[in-house]
Scaffold this motif. Structure first.
Motif, short mmCIF file in Angstrom:
data_model
loop_
_atom_site.label_atom_id
_atom_site.label_comp_id
_atom_site.label_asym_id
_atom_site.label_seq_id
_atom_site.Cartn_x
_atom_site.Cartn_y
_atom_site.Cartn_z
N ALA A 75 0.38 -4.05 7.40
CA ALA A 75 -0.92 -4.53 7.86
C ALA A 75 -2.05 -4.13 6.93
CB ALA A 75 -1.21 -4.00 9.26
N PHE A 76 -2.10 -2.87 6.56
CA PHE A 76 -3.27 -2.35 5.86
C PHE A 76 -3.12 -2.24 4.35
CE2 PHE A 76 -3.69 -0.72 10.21
CZ PHE A 76 -4.93 -1.27 10.53
N TYR A 77 -1.88 -2.16 3.85
CA TYR A 77 -1.70 -1.95 2.42
C TYR A 77 -1.08 -3.16 1.71
CZ TYR A 77 -2.83 2.74 3.82
OH TYR A 77 -3.48 3.82 4.36
N LEU A 78 -0.06 -3.73 2.32
CA LEU A 78 0.59 -4.88 1.69
C LEU A 78 -0.02 -6.21 2.14
CD1 LEU A 78 4.29 -3.64 1.86
CD2 LEU A 78 2.69 -3.50 -0.05
N LYS A 79 -0.87 -6.16 3.13
CA LYS A 79 -1.59 -7.34 3.64
C LYS A 79 -0.64 -8.46 4.07
CE LYS A 79 -5.44 -5.32 2.42
NZ LYS A 79 -6.08 -4.47 3.35
N ASP A 80 0.44 -8.09 4.73
CA ASP A 80 1.41 -9.05 5.24
C ASP A 80 1.37 -8.98 6.77
OD1 ASP A 80 3.66 -10.53 6.05
OD2 ASP A 80 4.85 -9.88 4.33
N LYS A 81 0.52 -9.79 7.35
CA LYS A 81 0.30 -9.73 8.79
C LYS A 81 1.56 -10.05 9.60
CE LYS A 81 -3.53 -12.39 8.69
NZ LYS A 81 -4.74 -13.05 9.15
N ALA A 82 2.32 -11.02 9.15
CA ALA A 82 3.53 -11.42 9.89
C ALA A 82 4.54 -10.28 9.95
CB ALA A 82 4.15 -12.66 9.26
N GLN A 83 4.75 -9.61 8.83
CA GLN A 83 5.69 -8.48 8.80
C GLN A 83 5.16 -7.32 9.64
OE1 GLN A 83 8.68 -9.57 8.03
NE2 GLN A 83 9.08 -7.93 6.59
N ALA A 84 3.88 -7.07 9.57
CA ALA A 84 3.29 -5.98 10.37
C ALA A 84 3.53 -6.23 11.84
CB ALA A 84 1.80 -5.88 10.08
N GLU A 85 3.24 -7.42 12.29
CA GLU A 85 3.44 -7.76 13.70
C GLU A 85 4.91 -7.64 14.08
OE1 GLU A 85 1.78 -11.16 16.67
OE2 GLU A 85 2.59 -11.87 14.76
N ALA A 86 5.80 -8.13 13.23
CA ALA A 86 7.24 -8.08 13.53
C ALA A 86 7.73 -6.64 13.67
CB ALA A 86 8.02 -8.80 12.43
N TYR A 87 7.29 -5.76 12.78
CA TYR A 87 7.73 -4.37 12.86
C TYR A 87 7.18 -3.66 14.09
CZ TYR A 87 10.28 -4.20 8.49
OH TYR A 87 11.22 -4.38 7.51
N TYR A 88 5.93 -3.91 14.42
CA TYR A 88 5.39 -3.31 15.63
C TYR A 88 6.11 -3.82 16.87
CZ TYR A 88 1.52 -0.66 13.73
OH TYR A 88 0.77 0.27 13.08
N LYS A 89 6.38 -5.11 16.94
CA LYS A 89 7.07 -5.66 18.11
C LYS A 89 8.48 -5.09 18.22
CE LYS A 89 4.25 -9.29 19.35
NZ LYS A 89 4.10 -10.14 20.46
N LYS A 90 9.14 -4.89 17.08
CA LYS A 90 10.48 -4.29 17.10
C LYS A 90 10.41 -2.85 17.60
CE LYS A 90 13.21 -5.40 13.75
NZ LYS A 90 13.89 -5.51 12.45
N ALA A 91 9.41 -2.12 17.15
CA ALA A 91 9.24 -0.74 17.60
C ALA A 91 8.96 -0.69 19.11
CB ALA A 91 8.10 -0.07 16.83
#
Length: 74
Positions: A5-21
């Protein structure tokens, strides 16, 4: 999630990892709060931020951190 989310600026991956967690730890209120802040600060989407907090409250109805975050997102 924060890395994407904050460093790689990949919103889709950020959301996916949070949802998995969240799927793995649905009682971990900090995960809902962190995803809400990503929705608010990165996605600029308050409706998603509120929705994820409400989801957290549906699984943890008396969690003070989630209740406080919900109040702050109003």
């Amino acid at each position: 999630g924060d890395l994407f989310a904050f460093y790689l600026k990949d919103k889709a991956q950020a959301e996916a990892y949070y949802k998995k967690a969240i799927m793995r730890g649905p009682n971990q209120s900090y995960l809902y709060i962190q995803l809400a802040s990503v929705y608010r600060d990165v996605f600029k989407d308050m409706s998603k931020a509120r929705a994820i907090i409400n989801e957290g409250l549906s699984k943890n109805p008396n969690d003070l951190s989630l209740l406080e975050t919900k109040k702050n997102l109003q």
